[in-house]
Design a protein around this motif. Structure first.
Motif, PDB file in Angstrom:
ATOM      1  N   GLY A 127       0.765  -1.217  -0.069  1.00  0.00           N
ATOM      2  CA  GLY A 127       0.040  -0.057   0.015  1.00  0.00           C
ATOM      3  C   GLY A 127       0.894   1.252  -0.088  1.00  0.00           C
ATOM      4  N   ALA A 128       1.986   1.396   0.902  1.00  0.00           N
ATOM      5  CA  ALA A 128       2.642   2.414   0.814  1.00  0.00           C
ATOM      6  C   ALA A 128       3.368   2.635  -0.262  1.00  0.00           C
ATOM      7  N   ALA A 129       4.035   1.725  -1.156  1.00  0.00           N
ATOM      8  CA  ALA A 129       4.599   1.627  -2.335  1.00  0.00           C
ATOM      9  C   ALA A 129       3.678   2.203  -3.405  1.00  0.00           C
ATOM     10  N   THR A 130       2.402   1.776  -3.315  1.00  0.00           N
ATOM     11  CA  THR A 130       1.771   2.238  -4.475  1.00  0.00           C
ATOM     12  C   THR A 130       1.292   3.550  -4.146  1.00  0.00           C
ATOM     13  N   LEU A 131       1.087   3.940  -2.697  1.00  0.00           N
ATOM     14  CA  LEU A 131       0.749   5.552  -2.764  1.00  0.00           C
ATOM     15  C   LEU A 131       1.828   6.460  -3.095  1.00  0.00           C
ATOM     16  N   THR A 132       3.225   5.880  -2.831  1.00  0.00           N
ATOM     17  CA  THR A 132       4.246   6.490  -3.106  1.00  0.00           C
ATOM     18  C   THR A 132       4.293   6.954  -4.759  1.00  0.00           C
ATOM     19  N   GLY A 133       4.160   5.814  -5.415  1.00  0.00           N
ATOM     20  CA  GLY A 133       3.964   6.057  -6.819  1.00  0.00           C
ATOM     21  C   GLY A 133       2.870   6.916  -7.379  1.00  0.00           C
ATOM     22  N   PHE A 134       1.489   6.630  -6.934  1.00  0.00           N
ATOM     23  CA  PHE A 134       0.563   7.564  -7.103  1.00  0.00           C
ATOM     24  C   PHE A 134       0.901   9.108  -6.868  1.00  0.00           C
ATOM     25  N   LYS A 135       1.563   9.452  -5.697  1.00  0.00           N
ATOM     26  CA  LYS A 135       1.849  10.630  -5.266  1.00  0.00           C
ATOM     27  C   LYS A 135       2.882  11.355  -6.433  1.00  0.00           C
ATOM     28  N   LYS A 136       3.778  10.513  -6.850  1.00  0.00           N
ATOM     29  CA  LYS A 136       4.951  10.943  -7.515  1.00  0.00           C
ATOM     30  C   LYS A 136       4.068  11.130  -9.007  1.00  0.00           C
ATOM     31  N   ALA A 137       3.320  10.254  -9.429  1.00  0.00           N
ATOM     32  CA  ALA A 137       2.539  10.529 -10.745  1.00  0.00           C
ATOM     33  C   ALA A 137       1.529  11.656 -10.791  1.00  0.00           C
ATOM     34  N   LEU A 138       0.899  12.105  -9.765  1.00  0.00           N
ATOM     35  CA  LEU A 138       0.178  13.127  -9.553  1.00  0.00           C
ATOM     36  C   LEU A 138       1.097  14.475  -9.698  1.00  0.00           C
ATOM     37  N   ASN A 139       2.016  14.515  -8.847  1.00  0.00           N
ATOM     38  CA  ASN A 139       3.044  15.655  -9.049  1.00  0.00           C
ATOM     39  C   ASN A 139       3.456  15.871 -10.701  1.00  0.00           C
ATOM     40  N   ASP A 140       3.527  14.686 -11.276  1.00  0.00           N
ATOM     41  CA  ASP A 140       3.884  14.862 -12.430  1.00  0.00           C
ATOM     42  C   ASP A 140       2.879  15.269 -13.423  1.00  0.00           C
ATOM     43  N   LYS A 141       1.825  15.460 -13.077  1.00  0.00           N
ATOM     44  CA  LYS A 141       0.391  15.959 -13.776  1.00  0.00           C
ATOM     45  C   LYS A 141      -0.054  14.807 -14.595  1.00  0.00           C
ATOM     46  N   ASN A 142      -0.092  13.686 -14.294  1.00  0.00           N
ATOM     47  CA  ASN A 142      -0.833  12.616 -15.225  1.00  0.00           C
ATOM     48  C   ASN A 142      -2.435  12.654 -14.970  1.00  0.00           C
ATOM     49  N   ASP A 143      -2.912  12.357 -15.994  1.00  0.00           N
ATOM     50  CA  ASP A 143      -4.365  12.360 -16.158  1.00  0.00           C
ATOM     51  C   ASP A 143      -5.242  11.182 -15.440  1.00  0.00           C
ATOM     52  N   PHE A 144      -4.511  10.047 -15.669  1.00  0.00           N
ATOM     53  CA  PHE A 144      -5.327   8.797 -15.310  1.00  0.00           C
ATOM     54  C   PHE A 144      -3.910   7.850 -14.662  1.00  0.00           C
ATOM     55  N   PHE A 145      -4.586   7.077 -13.684  1.00  0.00           N
ATOM     56  CA  PHE A 145      -3.585   6.194 -12.832  1.00  0.00           C
ATOM     57  C   PHE A 145      -3.958   4.780 -12.884  1.00  0.00           C
ATOM     58  N   ILE A 146      -3.017   3.927 -13.180  1.00  0.00           N
ATOM     59  CA  ILE A 146      -3.494   2.624 -13.071  1.00  0.00           C
ATOM     60  C   ILE A 146      -2.386   1.769 -12.181  1.00  0.00           C
ATOM     61  N   LYS A 147      -2.970   0.987 -11.275  1.00  0.00           N
ATOM     62  CA  LYS A 147      -2.004   0.276 -10.324  1.00  0.00           C
ATOM     63  C   LYS A 147      -1.841  -1.299 -10.946  1.00  0.00           C
ATOM     64  N   MET A 148      -0.812  -1.869 -11.040  1.00  0.00           N
ATOM     65  CA  MET A 148      -0.731  -3.149 -11.568  1.00  0.00           C
ATOM     66  C   MET A 148       0.295  -3.917 -10.658  1.00  0.00           C
ATOM     67  N   ASP A 149       0.447  -5.264 -10.562  1.00  0.00           N
ATOM     68  CA  ASP A 149       1.513  -6.021  -9.679  1.00  0.00           C
ATOM     69  C   ASP A 149       2.474  -6.310 -10.631  1.00  0.00           C
ATOM     70  N   SER A 150       3.776  -6.314  -9.728  1.00  0.00           N
ATOM     71  CA  SER A 150       4.870  -6.618 -10.609  1.00  0.00           C
ATOM     72  C   SER A 150       5.416  -7.990 -10.933  1.00  0.00           C
ATOM     73  N   ASP A 151       4.246  -9.018 -10.258  1.00  0.00           N
ATOM     74  CA  ASP A 151       4.482 -10.262 -10.719  1.00  0.00           C
ATOM     75  C   ASP A 151       3.955 -10.926 -11.962  1.00  0.00           C
ATOM     76  N   GLY A 152       3.320 -10.037 -12.711  1.00  0.00           N
ATOM     77  CA  GLY A 152       2.778 -10.411 -14.036  1.00  0.00           C
ATOM     78  C   GLY A 152       1.285 -10.779 -14.191  1.00  0.00           C
ATOM     79  N   GLN A 153       0.709 -11.096 -12.873  1.00  0.00           N
ATOM     80  CA  GLN A 153      -0.685 -11.515 -12.724  1.00  0.00           C
ATOM     81  C   GLN A 153      -1.669 -10.790 -13.473  1.00  0.00           C
ATOM     82  N   HIS A 154      -1.428  -9.361 -13.702  1.00  0.00           N
ATOM     83  CA  HIS A 154      -2.231  -8.440 -14.225  1.00  0.00           C
ATOM     84  C   HIS A 154      -1.812  -8.543 -15.814  1.00  0.00           C
ATOM     85  N   PRO A 155      -2.522  -9.044 -16.490  1.00  0.00           N
ATOM     86  CA  PRO A 155      -2.161  -9.192 -17.996  1.00  0.00           C
ATOM     87  C   PRO A 155      -1.967  -7.795 -18.591  1.00  0.00           C
TER      88      PRO A 155
END
Length: 340
Positions: A73-101
């Motif tokens: 959760g903390a890792a995801t939130l860190t990524g979300f905050k950085k992505a928000l600061n970079d002015k992205n429009d949409f945000f997608i969270k996926m797992d690193s083990d490839g279970q989300h195609p």
């Protein structure tokens, strides 16, 4: 102006899988480069295996390091905050083990963009929305979903919601800004209850949920960094507490028809028990515990209490927001699912 899409990937114990997943992701990024600017944020949550070192194409990835392991959760939130600061429009969270195609992004991204920009919306995957014979989900996860998700659904303001623990989630910018605001972000768990807590927070905010069917890619040697057995008790406690907090906030702090039905049901039950006690107490010394009169009175009061509670359950269910079901073509085409 080109639409900016952020893909956030918390990375922990993903050795042997992360590079292949990133390569697929970069392939999707290349295929969509004329339509969208896709920015990949990989958050290394102090992985003991240094999984991120397996990636060959660092130049196309925003790599963020945690000095200590803080949880998915903390890792995801860190990524979300950085992505928000970079002015992205949409945000997608996926797992690193490839279970989300990664292939689902081809349809998921246009769908996200098509939704109203000033509505609070979450789009998530579900492995269990449709019953299929080739479900590869580990048995312990299906077992947990079968027994724990009914508790979760009771505490949420949605009907038709499935696969609450699914980590393939996405938001528009306004929804993520609300979730990360000081008022609500403290409700989001930083470790393995992250997905559960974020849906709970969405429920409090009145976020619309759209759910698409998906296959998960586990493979023969798949392993999770989470102890599935060890999560049963924490999830049981979390959703049990959540039921009481939901009832309190919806029907005690606010007064509505549901409040009246709930109070009437329990009040009637307490009164019937009190009257039954008064009736039975004088007869205890005589060895008489039940008489036809007090038995029929208690039974009638108890049945009335149950009937009123059933009306409350119907009212509560009717007041919930329906989850919108989304169907992507990739789901039908995967694994030769289309009959030829």
């Amino acid at each position: 102006m080109i639409t900016k899409i952020a893909i956030v990937i918390p990375c922990f114990r993903a050795s042997g899988k992360i590079d292949l997943f990133i390569k697929k992701l970069l392939g999707i990024k290349s295929a969509l480069i004329s339509q969208y600017q896709i920015n990949i944020y990989l958050v290394n949550d102090c992985c003991p295996e240094d999984s991120y070192r397996e990636i060959e194409h660092f130049d196309q990835i925003n790599l963020i390091h945690h000095k200590n392991n803080l949880g998915v959760g903390a890792a995801t939130l860190t990524g979300f905050k950085k992505a928000l600061n970079d002015k992205n429009d949409f945000f997608i969270k996926m797992d690193s083990d490839g279970q989300h195609p990664a292939e689902y992004l081809i349809e998921l991204i246009p769908y996200l963009i098509s939704l109203p920009m000033h509505r609070l919306i979450m789009v998530k995957g579900s492995r269990y929305s449709l019953q299929v014979a080739d479900d590869e989900s580990p048995l312990i996860r299906r077992f947990g979903s079968f027994f724990l998700e009914p508790l979760a659904r009771i505490s949420l303001s949605y009907k038709g919601l499935t696969d609450i623990a699914n980590g393939f989630i996405s938001f528009n910018s306004i929804t993520l800004e609300y979730l990360l605001s000081k008022r609500f972000s403290n409700k989001i768990e930083k470790r393995f209850l992250f997905e559960s807590s974020i849906i709970k927070t969405c429920s409090k905010l009145g976020v619309d949920i759209h759910e698409f069917n998906m296959h998960s890619s586990y493979g023969l040697n798949w392993r999770s960094s989470m102890n599935s057995y060890g999560m049963i008790l924490p999830l049981l406690i979390y959703w049990s507490k959540s039921i009481f907090t939901t009832i309190f906030s919806k029907y005690i702090c606010r007064f509505n028809l549901g409040s009246f039905l709930l109070i009437a049901s329990f009040s009637n039950l307490l009164v019937s028990l009190f009257i039954f006690g008064l009736q039975i107490y004088p007869n205890i010394s005589k060895g008489i515990f039940v008489t036809p009169g007090n038995a029929s009175g208690f039974t009638s009061s108890f049945i009335l209490s149950v009937i009123i509670f059933c009306f409350f359950v119907v009212y509560d269910y009717a007041s919930r927001v329906s989850v919108k079901k989304v169907f992507f073509r990739i789901y039908a085409k995967e694994k030769n699912a289309v009959i030829k």
